[in-house]
Design an enzyme around this catalytic site. Structure first.
Site, short mmCIF file in Angstrom:
data_model
loop_
_atom_site.label_atom_id
_atom_site.label_comp_id
_atom_site.label_asym_id
_atom_site.label_seq_id
_atom_site.Cartn_x
_atom_site.Cartn_y
_atom_site.Cartn_z
N LYS A 12 0.74 -1.30 -0.10
CA LYS A 12 -0.17 -0.06 -0.14
C LYS A 12 0.86 1.23 0.01
O LYS A 12 1.95 1.30 -0.02
CB LYS A 12 -0.78 0.21 1.29
N TYR A 52 -12.96 -1.83 -2.47
CA TYR A 52 -13.51 -2.00 -1.09
C TYR A 52 -15.01 -1.80 -1.04
O TYR A 52 -15.44 -1.18 -1.81
CB TYR A 52 -12.93 -1.04 -0.03
N ASN A 113 -1.62 -0.12 7.48
CA ASN A 113 -1.16 -1.57 7.84
C ASN A 113 -0.54 -2.09 6.56
O ASN A 113 -0.37 -3.45 6.45
CB ASN A 113 -2.28 -2.49 8.11
N HIS A 116 -1.97 -5.51 1.34
CA HIS A 116 -3.21 -6.03 0.89
C HIS A 116 -3.05 -7.58 0.41
O HIS A 116 -1.83 -7.73 -0.17
CB HIS A 116 -4.25 -5.40 -0.01
N GLU A 127 -10.46 -9.18 -8.11
CA GLU A 127 -9.30 -8.12 -7.70
C GLU A 127 -7.97 -7.82 -8.76
O GLU A 127 -7.94 -7.01 -9.04
CB GLU A 127 -8.73 -8.49 -6.29
P1 IDP Z 1 -7.83 -6.80 5.51
O1 IDP Z 1 -6.91 -5.89 4.49
O2 IDP Z 1 -6.92 -7.53 6.57
O3 IDP Z 1 -8.39 -7.95 4.51
P2 IDP Z 1 -10.70 -5.67 5.65
O4 IDP Z 1 -11.37 -5.73 6.68
O5 IDP Z 1 -10.59 -6.17 4.42
O6 IDP Z 1 -9.02 -6.10 6.02
O7 IDP Z 1 -10.27 -4.09 5.45
C1 IDP Z 1 -9.47 -3.75 4.32
C2 IDP Z 1 -8.82 -2.41 4.87
O8 IDP Z 1 -9.54 -1.34 5.37
C3 IDP Z 1 -7.89 -2.86 5.95
O9 IDP Z 1 -6.39 -3.48 5.43
C4 IDP Z 1 -7.35 -1.52 6.49
O10 IDP Z 1 -6.28 -0.89 5.53
C5 IDP Z 1 -8.58 -0.61 6.55
N1 IDP Z 1 -9.30 -0.96 7.74
C6 IDP Z 1 -9.97 -2.04 8.24
N2 IDP Z 1 -10.49 -1.62 9.65
C7 IDP Z 1 -10.22 -0.40 9.76
C8 IDP Z 1 -10.62 0.48 10.87
O11 IDP Z 1 -11.13 0.08 11.85
N3 IDP Z 1 -9.88 1.89 10.79
C9 IDP Z 1 -9.28 2.33 9.57
N4 IDP Z 1 -8.85 1.55 8.57
C10 IDP Z 1 -9.36 0.18 8.69
MG MG Z 2 -9.98 -7.75 3.10
#
Ligand code: IDP
Ligand code: MG
Length: 150
Positions: A12, A52, A113, A116, A127
């Site tokens: 990312k 998303y 984080n 992805h 995707e």
């Molecule tokens: P993943 O990336 O582990 O699959 P997802 O639940 O699909 O997680 O969420 C997509 C992305 O949204 C996450 O990787 C993160 O960048 C962001 N995200 C998820 N939860 C939060 C939150 O509580 N606050 C801000 N960003 C979030």
């Molecule tokens: Mg996800």
């Protein structure tokens, strides 16, 4: 064939300036997965919007984050790579990720984080299509694979 399972991995926009491209690629390479497509690119606003789900409370910030700088979009191939990739990343929130995992080693906050990974075999095709990765696919055999799989 399970050996040719693919997953979509993206470093990312925070992972790029933090110098983590090599570490992420090294993790997948050293594990024994096979790189079949790689694109260094700037995402349009539309790409994360489509990628998303709109109903999450942080959707707008997530879309801004995901097109705030270049990303490295990749397809990695190998036995059970979707599941293994998720285990290598570990939890969405890095605070829940153990050291030794990518998120557990390289980040501390859920909104930054760094990486992805597709969460299911079913989502991979969508995707990689959305991110126009199929046109980057390179079909080649790595001799290392003979030593990675029996
Ligand atoms: P993943 O990336 O582990 O699959 P997802 O639940 O699909 O997680 O969420 C997509 C992305 O949204 C996450 O990787 C993160 O960048 C962001 N995200 C998820 N939860 C939060 C939150 O509580 N606050 C801000 N960003 C979030
Ligand atoms: Mg996800």
């Amino acid at each position: 064939m399970a050996n040719s399972e693919c997953t979509f991995i993206t470093i990312k926009p925070d992972g790029v300036p933090r110098g983590l491209i090599g570490d992420v690629i090294k993790s997948f390479e050293h594990r024994g997965f096979h790189l079949v497509a790689l694109k260094f690119m700037q995402a349009s606003e539309n790409l994360p919007k489509e990628h998303y789900l709109k109903d999450c409370p942080f959707y707008a910030d997530l879309v801004t984050y995901m097109h705030s700088g270049p990303v490295v979009a990749m397809i990695w191939e190998g036995l059970n790579v979707v599941k293994a990739g998720r285990v290598m990343l570990r939890e969405t929130n890095p605070v829940d990720s153990k050291p030794g995992t990518i998120r557990g080693d390289f980040c501390i906050q859920v909104g930054r984080n760094i990486i992805h990974s597709s969460d299911s075999v079913e989502s991979v095709e969508n995707e990689i299509g959305l991110w126009s990765l199929p046109e980057e696919l390179v079909n080649y055999k790595s001799s290392a694979q003979d030593w990675i799989l029996e």
